[in-house]
Design a protein around this motif. Structure first.
Motif, PDB file in Angstrom:
ATOM      1  N   ASP A   1       0.852  -1.185   0.000  1.00 49.12           N
ATOM      2  CA  ASP A   1       0.000   0.000   0.000  1.00 49.12           C
ATOM      3  C   ASP A   1       0.890   1.237   0.000  1.00 49.12           C
ATOM      4  O   ASP A   1       1.063   1.921   1.015  1.00 49.12           O
ATOM      5  N   ASP A   2       1.492   1.486  -1.153  1.00 45.69           N
ATOM      6  CA  ASP A   2       2.430   2.594  -1.291  1.00 45.69           C
ATOM      7  C   ASP A   2       2.289   3.149  -2.697  1.00 45.69           C
ATOM      8  O   ASP A   2       2.300   2.390  -3.674  1.00 45.69           O
ATOM      9  N   LYS A   3       2.177   4.448  -2.829  1.00 44.86           N
ATOM     10  CA  LYS A   3       1.971   5.074  -4.135  1.00 44.86           C
ATOM     11  C   LYS A   3       3.131   4.810  -5.091  1.00 44.86           C
ATOM     12  O   LYS A   3       2.973   4.910  -6.309  1.00 44.86           O
ATOM     13  N   HIS A   4       4.301   4.485  -4.549  1.00 42.16           N
ATOM     14  CA  HIS A   4       5.458   4.210  -5.401  1.00 42.16           C
ATOM     15  C   HIS A   4       5.395   2.835  -6.044  1.00 42.16           C
ATOM     16  O   HIS A   4       6.197   2.530  -6.933  1.00 42.16           O
ATOM     17  N   HIS A   5       4.471   2.026  -5.609  1.00 43.75           N
ATOM     18  CA  HIS A   5       4.286   0.657  -6.114  1.00 43.75           C
ATOM     19  C   HIS A   5       3.186   0.689  -7.170  1.00 43.75           C
ATOM     20  O   HIS A   5       2.001   0.781  -6.867  1.00 43.75           O
ATOM     21  N   GLY A   6       3.585   0.677  -8.457  1.00 37.23           N
ATOM     22  CA  GLY A   6       2.594   0.840  -9.506  1.00 37.23           C
ATOM     23  C   GLY A   6       2.919   0.048 -10.752  1.00 37.23           C
ATOM     24  O   GLY A   6       3.685  -0.919 -10.730  1.00 37.23           O
ATOM     25  N   ILE A   7       2.338   0.488 -11.860  1.00 33.24           N
ATOM     26  CA  ILE A   7       2.446  -0.274 -13.101  1.00 33.24           C
ATOM     27  C   ILE A   7       2.839   0.623 -14.274  1.00 33.24           C
ATOM     28  O   ILE A   7       2.680   1.843 -14.240  1.00 33.24           O
ATOM     29  N   THR A   8       3.376  -0.037 -15.285  1.00 35.93           N
ATOM     30  CA  THR A   8       3.491   0.529 -16.615  1.00 35.93           C
ATOM     31  C   THR A   8       2.315  -0.024 -17.407  1.00 35.93           C
ATOM     32  O   THR A   8       2.222  -1.242 -17.598  1.00 35.93           O
ATOM     33  N   LEU A   9       1.400   0.813 -17.824  1.00 38.07           N
ATOM     34  CA  LEU A   9       0.275   0.340 -18.625  1.00 38.07           C
ATOM     35  C   LEU A   9       0.746   0.198 -20.066  1.00 38.07           C
ATOM     36  O   LEU A   9       0.930   1.194 -20.767  1.00 38.07           O
ATOM     37  N   CYS A  10       0.959  -1.049 -20.496  1.00 33.17           N
ATOM     38  CA  CYS A  10       1.369  -1.299 -21.873  1.00 33.17           C
ATOM     39  C   CYS A  10       0.154  -1.770 -22.659  1.00 33.17           C
ATOM     40  O   CYS A  10      -0.331  -2.891 -22.461  1.00 33.17           O
ATOM     41  N   THR A  11      -0.357  -0.906 -23.516  1.00 37.33           N
ATOM     42  CA  THR A  11      -1.595  -1.227 -24.236  1.00 37.33           C
ATOM     43  C   THR A  11      -1.412  -2.408 -25.167  1.00 37.33           C
ATOM     44  O   THR A  11      -2.348  -3.188 -25.372  1.00 37.33           O
ATOM     45  N   GLY A  12      -0.217  -2.569 -25.731  1.00 36.82           N
ATOM     46  CA  GLY A  12       0.015  -3.683 -26.632  1.00 36.82           C
ATOM     47  C   GLY A  12       0.098  -5.009 -25.916  1.00 36.82           C
ATOM     48  O   GLY A  12      -0.448  -6.015 -26.388  1.00 36.82           O
ATOM     49  N   SER A  13       0.772  -5.031 -24.762  1.00 39.43           N
ATOM     50  CA  SER A  13       0.907  -6.278 -24.010  1.00 39.43           C
ATOM     51  C   SER A  13      -0.437  -6.746 -23.476  1.00 39.43           C
ATOM     52  O   SER A  13      -0.768  -7.936 -23.536  1.00 39.43           O
ATOM     53  N   LEU A  14      -1.215  -5.841 -22.916  1.00 42.66           N
ATOM     54  CA  LEU A  14      -2.540  -6.200 -22.411  1.00 42.66           C
ATOM     55  C   LEU A  14      -3.534  -6.388 -23.545  1.00 42.66           C
ATOM     56  O   LEU A  14      -4.377  -7.282 -23.515  1.00 42.66           O
ATOM     57  N   GLY A  15      -3.419  -5.539 -24.567  1.00 41.55           N
ATOM     58  CA  GLY A  15      -4.407  -5.531 -25.640  1.00 41.55           C
ATOM     59  C   GLY A  15      -4.309  -6.680 -26.610  1.00 41.55           C
ATOM     60  O   GLY A  15      -5.223  -6.880 -27.417  1.00 41.55           O
ATOM     61  N   CYS A  16      -3.233  -7.480 -26.543  1.00 36.83           N
ATOM     62  CA  CYS A  16      -3.134  -8.615 -27.471  1.00 36.83           C
ATOM     63  C   CYS A  16      -4.096  -9.733 -27.094  1.00 36.83           C
ATOM     64  O   CYS A  16      -4.260 -10.692 -27.855  1.00 36.83           O
ATOM     65  N   SER A  17      -4.739  -9.627 -25.935  1.00 38.65           N
ATOM     66  CA  SER A  17      -5.790 -10.565 -25.543  1.00 38.65           C
ATOM     67  C   SER A  17      -7.129  -9.835 -25.499  1.00 38.65           C
ATOM     68  O   SER A  17      -7.270  -8.812 -24.808  1.00 38.65           O
ATOM     69  N   ASN A  18      -8.120 -10.367 -26.212  1.00 41.83           N
ATOM     70  CA  ASN A  18      -9.449  -9.750 -26.200  1.00 41.83           C
ATOM     71  C   ASN A  18     -10.124  -9.839 -24.837  1.00 41.83           C
ATOM     72  O   ASN A  18     -11.147  -9.195 -24.611  1.00 41.83           O
ATOM     73  N   LYS A  19      -9.552 -10.619 -23.936  1.00 43.25           N
ATOM     74  CA  LYS A  19     -10.118 -10.749 -22.593  1.00 43.25           C
ATOM     75  C   LYS A  19      -9.841  -9.515 -21.746  1.00 43.25           C
ATOM     76  O   LYS A  19     -10.489  -9.321 -20.710  1.00 43.25           O
TER      77      LYS A  19
END
Length: 354
Positions: free
Chosen positions: A229-247
C-alpha cells in the motif's frame, strides 16, 4: 502527461538530436546496457548518461529497465545479494534524477515474437506473433536450432534448456511468492528515494512453453498492487501487451488504475488481434484493434499525469535498424499521442464531452 522516447544509449542509431526535434518531447527513457544483469551500475556511467541527455534539453527521469535477475524470480539462495544490488541501483539512479523505473517479472523471455520483419500491405515491416510458429519451438531441446525473437542471446542452448526446466517445475503461486518477496524489499527503498516502480505486463499476456506468467490481466494486476500500500508501487500500462488478448478491457484498466494513482508510465501502441496471435500496427486507432482515443481519454479522466512513450513502431520509408525501435514511425506515434492528449485535456478543461 510527459512525452518520452526510448533511447538505447550512445550506440543507438537514433540519436538524442533526432529525439529532441520531435515536437513536444520531454523525457528520455533509457538504461545502462553494458552491465551484466544483477550487478550494480557504476555511478559515473549513470551520471554521464544524465549529462548527455540534459545537454540536449531533455529530462533524464525514466529508466527502462533495471532487469530482475532470474535467481530472484526463481527464489534461489543468491536472491538476497541480488536484491541488495537492485536496491543500490534504485538509490544510484535516484541520485541522478530518475523518478520512474520500469521493470518486469517475466520468466526467461522478456518478450516473444515470431518475426521482426513481417511485411505489411503498405510495404512497411512490423513485429508479429503467430501461435503456430511458437508451437514448433521446444526450448528444452538444447540441440534445437529453433529460436524466437526476444530470446536472451546470452544463454547457450544448454543454459536456456536448464532455466526453462527450472521454471517448468514452478507453480504460479510460487512465482507470486517470489515476486512478493522482491516487492517487499524494494518498495521501501523506492519510497525513501521517491522513485516510482512501474511493473510492465507480460508480453504477450499468456503462458509460453508452460512457463508461469502472472502479470497478465486485471485480476492479477489487482493482486499485484495489493502487495504494497504505497503510491510508489505501480504499473506501466502497456496497451500492446494487455491488448493482445481480447479478454482484457484496456480502456477500463486505464481509467481504473490511473484513478488509483498507480499508473506511473504508459506504453501506447496499437495491434491487430488475430485468432492465432497478433500483428503490431501503426499507432492510429483505425490501424489496429485498440481504440487509442478512448484509452487516452480514460487516462486523462482518471487523472494520469505520468510518463508516456510511443512503443514499438513499424519500419517505414526504408529505415533499417533495431526492430520496433526505429525513428520515423515512433516519431509519428509520438506526435499522434501528443495530439490525442492535447485534444482530450482541452475538452476536459472546458467541461465538454470529448
Amino acid at each position: 502527461m510527459k512525452l518520452s522516447f526510448r533511447w538505447y544509449g550512445e550506440d543507438d542509431q537514433v540519436t538524442l538530436d533526432n529525439i529532441a526535434q520531435i515536437p513536444g518531447m520531454d523525457s528520455i527513457v533509457t538504461a545502462i546496457y553494458d552491465v551484466p544483469v544483477g550487478e550494480v551500475w557504476p555511478q559515473e556511467a549513470i551520471d554521464r548518461q544524465a549529462k548527455l541527455v540534459k545537454e540536449k534539453g531533455l529530462s533524464y527521469e525514466v529508466i527502462e529497465s533495471i532487469p530482475v535477475h532470474e535467481d530472484i524470480k526463481l527464489g534461489k539462495p543468491t536472491r538476497d545479494k541480488l536484491i541488495d544490488n537492485y536496491c543500490e541501483n534504485i538509490r544510484r539512479v535516484a541520485k541522478a534524477g530518475i523518478k520512474c523505473i520500469c521493470y518486469n517479472f517475466m520468466p526467461v523471455f522478456d518478450w516473444t515474437r515470431t518475426s521482426l520483419d513481417h511485411v505489411n500491405k503498405d510495404g512497411s515491416t512490423s513485429l508479429v506473433y503467430y501461435q503456430e510458429e511458437v508451437d514448433k519451438v521446444n526450448p528444452l531441446k538444447s540441440d534445437s536450432d529453433l529460436t524466437l525473437p526476444g530470446w536472451d542471446a546470452s544463454y547457450t542452448p544448454e543454459e536456456l534448456a536448464q532455466v526453462v526446466s527450472e521454471y517448468n517445475e514452478m507453480t504460479e503461486e510460487q512465482l507470486w511468492d517470489n515476486l512478493a518477496y522482491f516487492i517487499h524489499r524494494i518498495i521501501p527503498v523506492a519510497s525513501e528515494c521517491d522513485v516510482n516502480m512501474a511493473i510492465h505486463e507480460d508480453d504477450p499476456c499468456w503462458s509460453i512453453f508452460g512457463l508461469p506468467r502472472i502479470i497478465t490481466d486485471e485480476k492479477n494486476l489487482d493482486r499485484f498492487l495489493a502487495l504494497e500500500d504505497d503510491k510508489h508501487h505501480g504499473i506501466t500500462l502497456c496497451t500492446g501487451s494487455l491488448g493482445c488478448s481480447n479478454k482484457n478491457d484496456v480502456v477500463k484498466m486505464a481509467y481504473k488504475y490511473s484513478k488509483m494513482g498507480r499508473i506511473h508510465f504508459a506504453h501506447l501502441r496499437n495491434i491487430k488481434v488475430l485468432d492465432n496471435g497478433f500483428e503490431e500496427s501503426g499507432h492510429l486507432s483505425k490501424d489496429g484493434s485498440l481504440d487509442m482515443y478512448e484509452i487516452v481519454k480514460a487516462l486523462v479522466d482518471g487523472g494520469f499525469d505520468g510518463y508516456v512513450r510511443p512503443d514499438h513502431g513499424r519500419m517505414i520509408w526504408g529505415e533499417t535498424g533495431r526492430a520496433g525501435y526505429g525513428l520515423y514511425d515512433r516519431a509519428l506515434g509520438a506526435t499522434y499521442i501528443n495530439g490525442l492528449f492535447e485534444a482530450v485535456e482541452k475538452h476536459a478543461l472546458r467541461g465538454d464531452h470529448a
